[in-house]
Design an enzyme around this catalytic site. Structure first.
Site, PDB file in Angstrom:
ATOM      1  N   ASP A 168     -27.752   1.555  52.287  1.00  0.00           N
ATOM      2  CA  ASP A 168     -27.790   1.741  53.812  1.00  0.00           C
ATOM      3  C   ASP A 168     -26.738   0.270  54.164  1.00  0.00           C
ATOM      4  OD1 ASP A 168     -29.090   3.427  54.994  1.00  0.00           O
ATOM      5  OD2 ASP A 168     -30.999   2.163  54.861  1.00  0.00           O
ATOM      6  N   ILE A 169     -26.993  -0.828  53.506  1.00  0.00           N
ATOM      7  CA  ILE A 169     -26.200  -1.742  53.719  1.00  0.00           C
ATOM      8  C   ILE A 169     -24.548  -1.672  53.218  1.00  0.00           C
ATOM      9  CG2 ILE A 169     -25.513  -4.455  53.141  1.00  0.00           C
ATOM     10  CD1 ILE A 169     -27.855  -3.903  55.072  1.00  0.00           C
TER      11      ILE A 169
END
Length: 402
Positions: A168-169
């Protein structure tokens, strides 16, 4: 003036990958208008913990420096307001499943008609194209399918995901880079483009030397715990009271390390060069593991660092987030809010010498800026009351998602 002052971002994202991207742009000066559905960003309710029993710690971690407007994009008037926001915007960011914007009638082609210079940043699990495009995208799924879990964990153990939401990051970071590149290119062409970032592509792009090893040998890399496939010793070791990381990255450092350890066995020709140490990994590591049990983490780190060899403790969050170096680097900062009091948060990792990013505002309350944004768009007080009454929009005083 911050680097991105004058850049306007219409933020349709929620949860983590998209909000991380738009927070990064906001930290660097962009005006970010977070458009929330009447239910709000999912993470507003992801807890405990909640700060002062009001705001989710998760939501607060990735939504600072933004304004919040609530729009029902399933209503025609809600879409009309959104497209009005887009008319003078630079970027629209979203992380829905591919095709969702088109179904809502606000896809890229529609956005371009209202603003030819618009940059659409889309973050998804598997990208806008390809056989997997319609699969739901979650961080743990991308870590598994992207290969990370196959090389994470102890040898012979079950696959393990990273302790952070790396997919995600990482996808949020790639989207940010894509937006900045598209903004720069627009200076030449005058037109925008579509930035397509995915969680799976992120995991694959980070394989780097592990993929290189596979291409060179045809062999799948295996999990090595805290070790490195190409360098030895370069891993986590246990001491008498905890763990530390040792990185003997070349043969010059190895010579210094041998002197520190003062073990005759380390003079063995099987350990003379890094390729030999890799070939004889198991024997060397077993020798070192036994030796490192004799002292504490602090004692080993002190003596090894004094010799110029990279070494450091395996910190808990309570260690690193109170560390004097981290504080001096402003990676833990404090901000004040009438509602939440003093709030600690992570700082901005990119340090610019002339125009550093800054934290101007805490994450917005749900619909906090709805009325003000609608007013700026030219809607009358009567219009705004009508929108809020009919469910097209909502403001802070009328809604509470917690």
């Amino acid at each position: 003036m911050l680097p991105l002052n004058g850049i306007k971002v219409v933020d349709l994202t929620r949860i983590l990958s998209g909000p991380f991207c738009t927070m990064t742009l906001a930290d660097l000066g962009a005006e970010v208008i977070k458009v929330e559905s009447p239910k709000g960003d999912d993470t507003r309710q992801w807890g405990p913990p909640f700060v002062n029993d009001e705001e989710s710690a998760y939501f607060l971690s990735v939504n600072r420096n933004k304004q919040s407007i609530v729009l029902n994009l399933k209503e025609e008037k809600g879409k009309e307001i959104l497209l009005k926001l887009v008319e003078d915007a630079d970027v629209v960011a979203e992380n829905f499943r591919p095709g969702t914007l088109e179904k809502l009638g606000i896809g890229y082609e529609t956005l371009k008609q209202h603003n030819p210079g618009i940059i659409l940043a889309s973050i998804s699990g598997f990208g806008q194209t390809g056989p997997y495009a319609q699969k739901p995208g979650y961080d743990v799924l991308a870590q598994g399918m992207g290969g990370l879990m196959s090389v994470t964990g102890e040898p012979g153990g079950s696959p393990v995901k990273g302790g952070y939401s790396l997919a995600d990051i990482g996808a949020g970071m790639w989207a940010t880079i894509g937006v900045l590149a598209a903004l720069k290119e627009r200076e030449r062409s005058g037109v925008g483009q579509w930035v397509d970032a995915s969680l799976l592509d992120t995991m694959i792009s980070w394989q780097t030397y592990l993929a290189g090893n596979y291409f060179a040998t045809g062999k799948d890399p295996k999990p090595l715990g805290g070790a490195h496939p190409n360098i030895v010793p370069y891993q986590v070791f246990g001491a008498s009271n905890g763990h530390f990381v040792l990185a003997v990255g070349n043969d010059q450092l190895w010579q210094k390390f041998k002197a520190v350890m003062d073990l005759d066995i380390l003079e063995d020709e099987r350990f003379a060069t890094n390729p030999r140490r890799v070939d004889n990994r198991d024997l060397l590591i077993s020798i070192l593991e036994e030796a490192f049990k004799e002292k504490t983490v602090q004692e080993w780190v002190s003596v090894i660092e004094e010799a110029g060899i990279p070494c450091g403790p395996v910190n808990q969050f309570s260690d690193i987030l109170t560390d004097s170096h981290v504080k001096e680097r402003e990676m833990v900062v404090e901000a004040n809010s009438p509602e939440l009091g003093t709030l600690q948060m992570l700082g901005i990792p990119v340090k610019l010498s002339r125009t550093p990013g800054q934290i101007d505002s805490l994450p917005p309350q749900f619909g906090e800026h709805t009325d003000a944004i609608l007013e700026r768009l030219g809607y009358s007080e009567e219009d705004i009351k009508s929108f809020n009454h009919s469910g097209v929009s909502a403001n802070q005083s009328e809604q509470n998602v917690n």
